[in-house]
Design a protein around this motif. Structure first.
Motif, PDB file in Angstrom:
ATOM      1  N   SER A 177       0.782  -1.277   0.002  1.00 21.45           N
ATOM      2  CA  SER A 177      -0.157   0.078  -0.003  1.00 21.45           C
ATOM      3  C   SER A 177       0.862   1.155   0.040  1.00 21.45           C
ATOM      4  O   SER A 177       1.862   1.598   0.725  1.00 21.45           O
ATOM      5  CB  SER A 177      -1.057   0.019   1.166  1.00 21.45           C
ATOM      6  OG  SER A 177      -1.570   1.233   1.293  1.00 21.45           O
ATOM      7  N   THR A 178       0.504   2.320  -0.682  1.00 19.60           N
ATOM      8  CA  THR A 178       1.237   3.415  -0.946  1.00 19.60           C
ATOM      9  C   THR A 178       0.633   4.351   0.243  1.00 19.60           C
ATOM     10  O   THR A 178       1.330   5.664   0.236  1.00 19.60           O
ATOM     11  CB  THR A 178       1.023   4.118  -2.223  1.00 19.60           C
ATOM     12  OG1 THR A 178      -0.325   4.355  -2.355  1.00 19.60           O
ATOM     13  CG2 THR A 178       1.131   3.179  -3.326  1.00 19.60           C
ATOM     14  N   GLY A 179      -0.156   4.117   0.764  1.00 25.24           N
ATOM     15  CA  GLY A 179      -0.789   5.121   1.992  1.00 25.24           C
ATOM     16  C   GLY A 179      -1.480   6.109   1.475  1.00 25.24           C
ATOM     17  O   GLY A 179      -2.075   7.020   2.137  1.00 25.24           O
ATOM     18  N   GLU A 180      -2.045   6.162   0.164  1.00 16.95           N
ATOM     19  CA  GLU A 180      -2.707   7.042  -0.457  1.00 16.95           C
ATOM     20  C   GLU A 180      -4.371   6.742  -0.028  1.00 16.95           C
ATOM     21  O   GLU A 180      -5.369   7.479  -0.024  1.00 16.95           O
ATOM     22  CB  GLU A 180      -2.842   7.127  -1.892  1.00 16.95           C
ATOM     23  CG  GLU A 180      -1.609   7.668  -2.391  1.00 16.95           C
ATOM     24  CD  GLU A 180      -1.403   7.383  -3.876  1.00 16.95           C
ATOM     25  OE1 GLU A 180      -1.000   8.679  -4.546  1.00 16.95           O
ATOM     26  OE2 GLU A 180      -1.511   6.488  -4.476  1.00 16.95           O
ATOM     27  N   PHE A 181      -4.789   5.504   0.304  1.00 12.21           N
ATOM     28  CA  PHE A 181      -5.987   5.158   0.400  1.00 12.21           C
ATOM     29  C   PHE A 181      -6.229   4.523   1.835  1.00 12.21           C
ATOM     30  O   PHE A 181      -5.445   4.116   2.486  1.00 12.21           O
ATOM     31  CB  PHE A 181      -6.570   3.990  -0.700  1.00 12.21           C
ATOM     32  CG  PHE A 181      -6.598   4.551  -1.833  1.00 12.21           C
ATOM     33  CD1 PHE A 181      -7.778   5.206  -2.320  1.00 12.21           C
ATOM     34  CD2 PHE A 181      -5.471   4.366  -2.839  1.00 12.21           C
ATOM     35  CE1 PHE A 181      -7.843   5.695  -3.701  1.00 12.21           C
ATOM     36  CE2 PHE A 181      -5.578   4.776  -4.157  1.00 12.21           C
ATOM     37  CZ  PHE A 181      -6.856   5.548  -4.761  1.00 12.21           C
ATOM     38  N   ALA A 182      -7.540   4.699   2.301  1.00 17.28           N
ATOM     39  CA  ALA A 182      -7.811   4.344   3.734  1.00 17.28           C
ATOM     40  C   ALA A 182      -7.742   3.009   3.877  1.00 17.28           C
ATOM     41  O   ALA A 182      -7.900   2.271   2.918  1.00 17.28           O
ATOM     42  CB  ALA A 182      -9.201   4.903   3.902  1.00 17.28           C
ATOM     43  N   GLY A 183      -7.091   2.560   5.204  1.00 15.83           N
ATOM     44  CA  GLY A 183      -6.940   1.052   5.520  1.00 15.83           C
ATOM     45  C   GLY A 183      -8.301   0.811   6.041  1.00 15.83           C
ATOM     46  O   GLY A 183      -9.274   1.582   6.386  1.00 15.83           O
ATOM     47  N   PRO A 184      -8.434  -0.503   6.708  1.00 12.95           N
ATOM     48  CA  PRO A 184      -9.346  -1.170   7.154  1.00 12.95           C
ATOM     49  C   PRO A 184     -10.121  -0.294   8.290  1.00 12.95           C
ATOM     50  O   PRO A 184     -11.320  -0.081   8.446  1.00 12.95           O
ATOM     51  CB  PRO A 184      -9.252  -2.524   7.696  1.00 12.95           C
ATOM     52  CG  PRO A 184      -7.895  -2.839   6.827  1.00 12.95           C
ATOM     53  CD  PRO A 184      -7.330  -1.535   6.658  1.00 12.95           C
ATOM     54  N   ALA A 185      -9.275   0.201   9.172  1.00  9.97           N
ATOM     55  CA  ALA A 185      -9.838   0.932  10.469  1.00  9.97           C
ATOM     56  C   ALA A 185     -10.348   2.197   9.800  1.00  9.97           C
ATOM     57  O   ALA A 185     -11.296   2.747  10.525  1.00  9.97           O
ATOM     58  CB  ALA A 185      -8.761   1.274  11.393  1.00  9.97           C
ATOM     59  N   GLU A 186      -9.800   2.917   9.121  1.00 12.41           N
ATOM     60  CA  GLU A 186     -10.359   4.299   8.516  1.00 12.41           C
ATOM     61  C   GLU A 186     -11.615   3.966   8.108  1.00 12.41           C
ATOM     62  O   GLU A 186     -12.618   4.718   8.141  1.00 12.41           O
ATOM     63  CB  GLU A 186      -9.582   4.813   7.605  1.00 12.41           C
ATOM     64  CG  GLU A 186      -8.117   5.697   8.623  1.00 12.41           C
ATOM     65  CD  GLU A 186      -7.528   6.396   7.396  1.00 12.41           C
ATOM     66  OE1 GLU A 186      -7.561   7.656   7.410  1.00 12.41           O
ATOM     67  OE2 GLU A 186      -6.654   5.946   6.664  1.00 12.41           O
ATOM     68  N   VAL A 187     -11.744   2.913   7.139  1.00 15.78           N
ATOM     69  CA  VAL A 187     -12.942   2.925   6.112  1.00 15.78           C
ATOM     70  C   VAL A 187     -14.175   2.494   7.361  1.00 15.78           C
ATOM     71  O   VAL A 187     -15.366   2.972   7.224  1.00 15.78           O
ATOM     72  CB  VAL A 187     -13.031   1.662   5.291  1.00 15.78           C
ATOM     73  CG1 VAL A 187     -14.100   1.042   4.770  1.00 15.78           C
ATOM     74  CG2 VAL A 187     -11.735   2.101   3.952  1.00 15.78           C
ATOM     75  N   LEU A 188     -13.796   1.603   8.107  1.00 16.20           N
ATOM     76  CA  LEU A 188     -14.760   1.211   9.280  1.00 16.20           C
ATOM     77  C   LEU A 188     -15.255   2.610  10.094  1.00 16.20           C
ATOM     78  O   LEU A 188     -16.497   2.779  10.359  1.00 16.20           O
ATOM     79  CB  LEU A 188     -14.192   0.144  10.102  1.00 16.20           C
ATOM     80  CG  LEU A 188     -15.026  -0.338  11.238  1.00 16.20           C
ATOM     81  CD1 LEU A 188     -16.263  -1.254  10.389  1.00 16.20           C
ATOM     82  CD2 LEU A 188     -14.330  -1.413  12.179  1.00 16.20           C
ATOM     83  N   ALA A 189     -14.225   3.309  10.432  1.00 18.60           N
ATOM     84  CA  ALA A 189     -14.663   4.444  10.964  1.00 18.60           C
ATOM     85  C   ALA A 189     -15.770   5.523  10.343  1.00 18.60           C
ATOM     86  O   ALA A 189     -16.455   6.036  10.748  1.00 18.60           O
ATOM     87  CB  ALA A 189     -13.496   5.102  11.732  1.00 18.60           C
ATOM     88  N   TRP A 190     -15.261   5.573   9.131  1.00 15.04           N
ATOM     89  CA  TRP A 190     -15.879   6.579   8.201  1.00 15.04           C
ATOM     90  C   TRP A 190     -17.469   6.083   8.024  1.00 15.04           C
ATOM     91  O   TRP A 190     -18.402   6.737   8.090  1.00 15.04           O
ATOM     92  CB  TRP A 190     -15.438   6.528   6.869  1.00 15.04           C
ATOM     93  CG  TRP A 190     -15.913   7.526   5.939  1.00 15.04           C
ATOM     94  CD1 TRP A 190     -15.959   8.764   5.822  1.00 15.04           C
ATOM     95  CD2 TRP A 190     -16.918   7.044   4.937  1.00 15.04           C
ATOM     96  NE1 TRP A 190     -16.553   9.218   4.663  1.00 15.04           N
ATOM     97  CE2 TRP A 190     -17.342   8.487   4.190  1.00 15.04           C
ATOM     98  CE3 TRP A 190     -17.642   6.054   4.354  1.00 15.04           C
ATOM     99  CZ2 TRP A 190     -18.174   8.264   3.115  1.00 15.04           C
ATOM    100  CZ3 TRP A 190     -18.553   5.696   3.446  1.00 15.04           C
ATOM    101  CH2 TRP A 190     -18.939   7.130   2.771  1.00 15.04           C
TER     102      TRP A 190
END
Length: 477
Positions: free
Chosen positions: A418-431
């Motif tokens: 991952s390049t870090g440009e996109f949200a990981g699992p924790a960020e997607v779940l929080a959103w």
């Protein structure tokens, strides 16, 4: 347009488009639809036509049909070959197309749909509208080059090698696009929709569609909160249904350093470094190369940009900076390495070529040349799509089939993840869980394992009804 496509477009008569034709689903309790559903049905219906990699979500509303995403497929040969077949009849019944982003997984099928005779309105954010000609023009050129190579090499099969679309199809498709600003409500045949900022890519958006008192939110890959140039996603609005892309694996925060180390190893061996990257998405790589070179962490090497439209994407970003687009971080900028050249010189170089999946385009020629060379290096950025050549290399393949013959893999392959440009699992779940719970969440557009993991987390941690729909499945929402 080929004769076959011309015949197909002519055959799509208004009578056939208006017909109602149901067939039995291979999945018990599920229904596939290839024509209009009964007008008396008030609940929206949603059909997932894109599989794990090509976003094509068909939303049926009272009085209209909307296609959210019109993407190409990436993955194993059986999936990739679907890009070279006419689109499903159901796509030709839609009244409008909404594009969440300009990448090929969300927009790459649009020129072919237009070539087959569809000519309705296409809505996208200004950023996506600006990047769309870049992404589609690059794809058209690379598909055409692939077809010519297949004909010359004799691996085209019994019929002629025909690209999915050509430059003239791209021009007609782009002419249909109507830019819509983030947060602006737009009417559409008894419905209304709006785009919200998704982050991750310039112009990327989530989409909310409302009709008859019901609402559906479509959220493709979400940007990371700590993206270097783009602001984080807008909050999720309330909706009755949520279509959510599976997240990327989390980045480790050391990608730039590991990239520089891989380049230094190849330079010490006297070899070139190849980085597969598409025009839309590759601008982040060029910025990283510029920053690493300026900081002295990379040697001053020639950078060969063998992508037909690579610099055009950078120019779109620079326009966004000059005009202070709201989705950009203050101070975020797209850079271009000082050593940019058009042809590889006779010394170690960094070669950037598309497509990022390494399944098509000019990157294939470079792979065929560099993979047998033990001095060379291949650096893979981001999560490779399963079944693609990039995924095979990341998995340790010892040989790769390119242009009809097997090529040994002796070069060093470095998969950076991952390049870090996109949200990981924790960020997607929080959103997703920051807004009221929808009746159903559908997890799409990702590796099966990542999709199932997110659906399980939504159920276990938030009590949601969350499912991973089958390709072709139709549901009421």
């Amino acid at each position: 347009m080929s004769d076959a496509r011309g015949s197909r477009a002519a055959a799509l008569s208004a009578a056939r488009r208006a017909s109602v034709r149901y067939r039995t689903s291979p999945w018990p309790g599920r229904l596939h639809v290839t024509g209009h559903r009964p007008a008396s049905h008030l609940d929206p219906a949603l059909t997932f036509l894109g599989g794990p990699t090509g976003a094509r979500h068909l939303l049926e509303l009272t009085g209209t049909r909307v296609l959210v995403g019109c993407g190409l497929f990436a993955g194993p040969d059986a999936l990739w070959r679907r890009n070279f077949s006419p689109g499903p009849d159901a796509l030709h019944t839609v009244g409008a197309v909404l594009l969440p982003s300009a990448d090929l997984g969300h927009a790459g099928f649009l020129p072919q749909l237009v070539a087959e005779g569809w000519h309705g309105p296409v809505f996208a954010t200004p950023g996506t509208a600006a990047l769309l000609p870049v992404a589609l023009s690059e794809a058209a050129k690379q598909f055409t080059e692939d077809a010519l190579a297949a004909e010359a090499g004799g691996w085209a099969g019994p019929g002629p090698a025909v690209p999915p679309f050509r430059a003239e199809d791209v021009a007609r498709a782009v002419a249909l696009v109507q830019p819509v600003e983030y947060g602006t409500l737009r009417k559409l045949d008894g419905a209304e929709f709006e785009f919200g900022r998704a982050g991750g890519r310039l112009g990327a958006a989530w989409v909310r569609i409302r009709a008859g008192g019901r609402s559906v939110v479509f959220a493709g890959p979400l940007g990371a909160a700590e993206h270097t140039t783009l602001r984080p996603p807008d909050p999720r609005p309330r909706s009755d249904a949520l279509v959510l892309a599976a997240p990327s694996p989390p980045g480790d925060g050391h990608l730039a350093g590991r990239f520089a180390a891989a380049v230094h190893r190849a330079v010490r061996r006297g070899g070139n470094v190849l980085v597969p990257a598409s025009a839309v998405g590759g601008e982040g790589l060029l910025t990283m190369l510029d920053e690493l070179t300026a900081a002295g962490e990379l040697p001053k090497l020639p950078v060969v940009l063998d992508s037909p439209a690579g610099l055009s994407a950078v120019e779109v970003h620079r326009r966004a900076e000059r005009e202070h687009w709201h989705e950009l971080h203050r101070g975020g900028r797209a850079g271009v390495p000082a050593g940019l050249v058009e042809q590889a010189p006779d010394r170690p170089s960094i070669i950037v070529a598309g497509l990022a999946t390494a399944d098509s385009g000019r990157v294939l020629r470079h792979l065929a040349e560099l993979l047998p060379d033990p001095r060379a290096g291949v650096v893979l950025l981001g999560r490779p799509v399963p079944g693609t050549r990039a995924a095979q290399l990341a998995g340790g393949a010892r040989q790769l089939k390119i242009h009809g013959r097997y090529v040994p893999v002796r070069a060093e392959v470095t998969a950076l993840g991952s390049t870090g440009e996109f949200a990981g699992p924790a960020e997607v779940l929080a959103w997703a869980t920051a807004a009221p719970r929808p009746e159903t969440a559908f997890v799409v557009e990702g590796e099966p394992g990542a999709s199932r993991a997110l659906a399980k987390a939504l159920h276990a941690e938030a009590g949601w009804c969350a499912v991973v729909p089958e390709d072709g499945e139709r549901v009421l929402c």
